[in-house]
Write a protein that holds these residues in place. Sequence first.
Motif, short mmCIF file in Angstrom:
data_model
loop_
_atom_site.label_atom_id
_atom_site.label_comp_id
_atom_site.label_asym_id
_atom_site.label_seq_id
_atom_site.Cartn_x
_atom_site.Cartn_y
_atom_site.Cartn_z
N LEU A 631 0.57 -1.10 -0.02
CA LEU A 631 0.08 0.05 -0.12
C LEU A 631 0.87 1.29 0.14
O LEU A 631 1.85 1.27 0.96
CB LEU A 631 -0.72 0.19 1.13
CG LEU A 631 -2.08 -0.85 1.70
CD1 LEU A 631 -3.01 -0.73 2.53
CD2 LEU A 631 -2.90 -0.94 0.18
N TRP A 636 -5.91 3.88 3.81
CA TRP A 636 -6.74 3.05 2.85
C TRP A 636 -7.89 2.52 3.68
O TRP A 636 -7.70 2.23 4.95
CB TRP A 636 -5.74 2.05 2.14
CG TRP A 636 -4.93 2.35 1.42
CD1 TRP A 636 -3.63 3.15 1.62
CD2 TRP A 636 -4.82 2.67 0.06
NE1 TRP A 636 -2.90 3.38 0.63
CE2 TRP A 636 -3.43 3.19 -0.44
CE3 TRP A 636 -5.77 2.14 -1.39
CZ2 TRP A 636 -3.08 3.40 -1.93
CZ3 TRP A 636 -5.39 2.44 -2.37
CH2 TRP A 636 -4.02 2.71 -2.79
N GLY A 647 -1.02 2.75 4.98
CA GLY A 647 -0.16 2.56 3.93
C GLY A 647 1.33 2.73 3.87
O GLY A 647 1.68 3.21 5.17
#
Length: 754
Positions: A631, A636, A647
């Motif tokens: 990520l 997220w 992330g």
Amino acid sequence: MKFTDGFWRIRDGVEALYAREVYDLESTATQLVITGATRVVNHRGDTLNAPTLTVTLDSPAEDVVRVRVEHHRGARPPQRFDLDETAKGTAEIDGDHGVLRSGTLEARVTRGTPWNLTFAQNGKILTRSGHRSLGLMRHEGRTYVHEQLELGVGETIYGLGERFGPLVKNGQSVDIWNEDGGTSSEQAYKNVPFFVSSGGYGVLVNDAGRVSFEIGSESVERTQFSVPGEVLEYLVIGGPTPKDVLDRYTALTGRPAQVPAWSYGTWLSTSFTTDYREETVNHFVDGMKDRGIPLSVFHFDCFWMREFSWTDFTWDPRVFPDPVGMLSRLREKDVRVCVWINPYIAQRAGIFDEADEKGYLLKKKDGTTFQWDLWQAGMGLVDFTNPDAVAWYQGHLRRLLSEGVDAFKTDFGERVPTDVVYHNGADPESMHNFYTQLYNRAVFEVLEEVRGRGEAVVFARSATTGGQQFPVHWGGDSTASYVSMAETLRGGLSIGLSGFGLWSHDIGGFEGTPDVTLFKRWTAFGMLSSHSRFHGSGSYRVPWLVDDDDATDLGAAAVARRFGKLKARLAPYLLRAGREAHDRGTPVMRPMLLEFPGDPAVAYLDRQYLLGPDLLVAPVFTPDGTVDYYLPEGRWVSLLTGEGVEGGRWVQERHEVDSLPLLVRPGGVIPLGARDDRPDTEHLDGLTLLVNPGADDGWERTVDILDPRGDLATFTVRTENGRVTAHSDVRDGWGLARPGGERVAAQDGTAVVD
């Protein structure tokens, strides 16, 4: 094709004549012409018995430089791709220096030794052709022209068509030559002589024939491409981002068409060699409905026609005695119909003699009809360079469309011989790859003519440069294994970086029968692809025949239902992504580097992707559900659970068969339709904007929603004092939510969530 033996030597049997010196420069207002001498000219005698390479620089479009290298100009030119030329550059010579400018891109060259040609954009050098880069090579009686462009430290190369090996092409040797080789070989159904570089540019070799690429695999410091013959033409396409390169490349070679909303739904196939008739079809269609699995398209594979008779465009009367009635009955069930075709006409087909007598099939050099027994006994190949043959072929398609067919699966197009004669006199070597372009164009154009622009859709296997104009394309013959599932995804990401916006694959794998867990894992991946089709070879791919577990949420039918319904709700989002593919050439399924070009961690990622701009998908390629994914920075949020994930790191998770990592990126806005049974509904009626806002107050995003009727609605979403606010001229009927949160209905065109 490799010509050298290590860094110092030339391979045995190869004569290499490199451009050694920029001997002379000439210019017009829009062209720069360079004489490249293959020996250093110290005196007049050095100009005798010495080949030269004439290099012409011009520009077909802004931020694009075209380079044409000619040894013998009078030689037969290769088949080139159709380019939409929209602009011309400017050329000038200042003393010993020549420059061709096009927008922010320029090519520079200086008289003298060594040979030098540099490409730069906004003052930044992108790549260059230098010493022993441009060459005329002779080997075993054949002549080749080759070019090498420098690779920078850490520079990575992508594209070259739908290739199933590693996404990054560095270290690979690639021949652009369409073959029916499956997904587990170095061969490819869709070969595209175009690559994208992380260095901020792209290169198209404008030759439809065999182009040989060595991507850091002969000279590790360079990309190399060579073509047989006397002429090489290539285009350097400026960035600076990969998206910019794809935008300019597809503006030149053709944008992906918009396809109808219904095509984004679930496609179910009879499969290849299975036994079926109308009763079987109805059983499958009704079974999908009874189990709540959305179904938009039913596909009839090869055996809708009689064996040994493909392609005769005629329903086998033994199993389909009333095709028009059957198609009408399927339409009453809100199901569209696709049928399988190919460009080959079997000798037993009732239309073979007509095609043969009228000269619609490819000929041998002695004037007789070319036939072979590969695939279908005694088959001939339709000559799509013959306008009468195209009209004849399209006439059969019109009849099927009038009967109630909605789409065609244009299979094959790779098995094209080179010892034939074309109606228009085209070089058969050049036509081998280009044949599929004429084939798919003929089919797509008749669909647009009959069904209307925006309603045409094919399911094509073979393609080359420009083929992206005729979507959708699917990944060919995979096998029922996790390894093949992963290579299938690599092919999809690779073709996306070759200008193709819409892509699909056979859920469960084509060859063999998938085990239950694999089928479920592949179903989740397939339903989160641009287009979704259940298809296989010798067994039905109907979920409840894979397992009969209808009692839990983990059965194959339950998994298909969950992700089929999710995809139906994602239709407004997918239509918007498809519109972006049409407008800019950005694929619906996006390698991570397209959205995060500044993050060095994404360069090699080929087991995850973005579906559209805002949804990260990480398919599960293990039986136990373990999945590792990366990520980029930010918070997220899982679309399935509403849980947040930070992330800037790698994440390892374990998922059941009804789940996978599906995350909304920071700042992502996902429009969800209210209907979960089909994609072609009134999207603005009950629309929900699912928002994972940016971290800071003042974040703002504008989102356009494309309705299936073509209506466009604009929504502005922003954060204010920790709240998310959305506003639109659409006064009501829509709402706003965070992933996993409650939906808030809009009032007077505004919705707010805390």
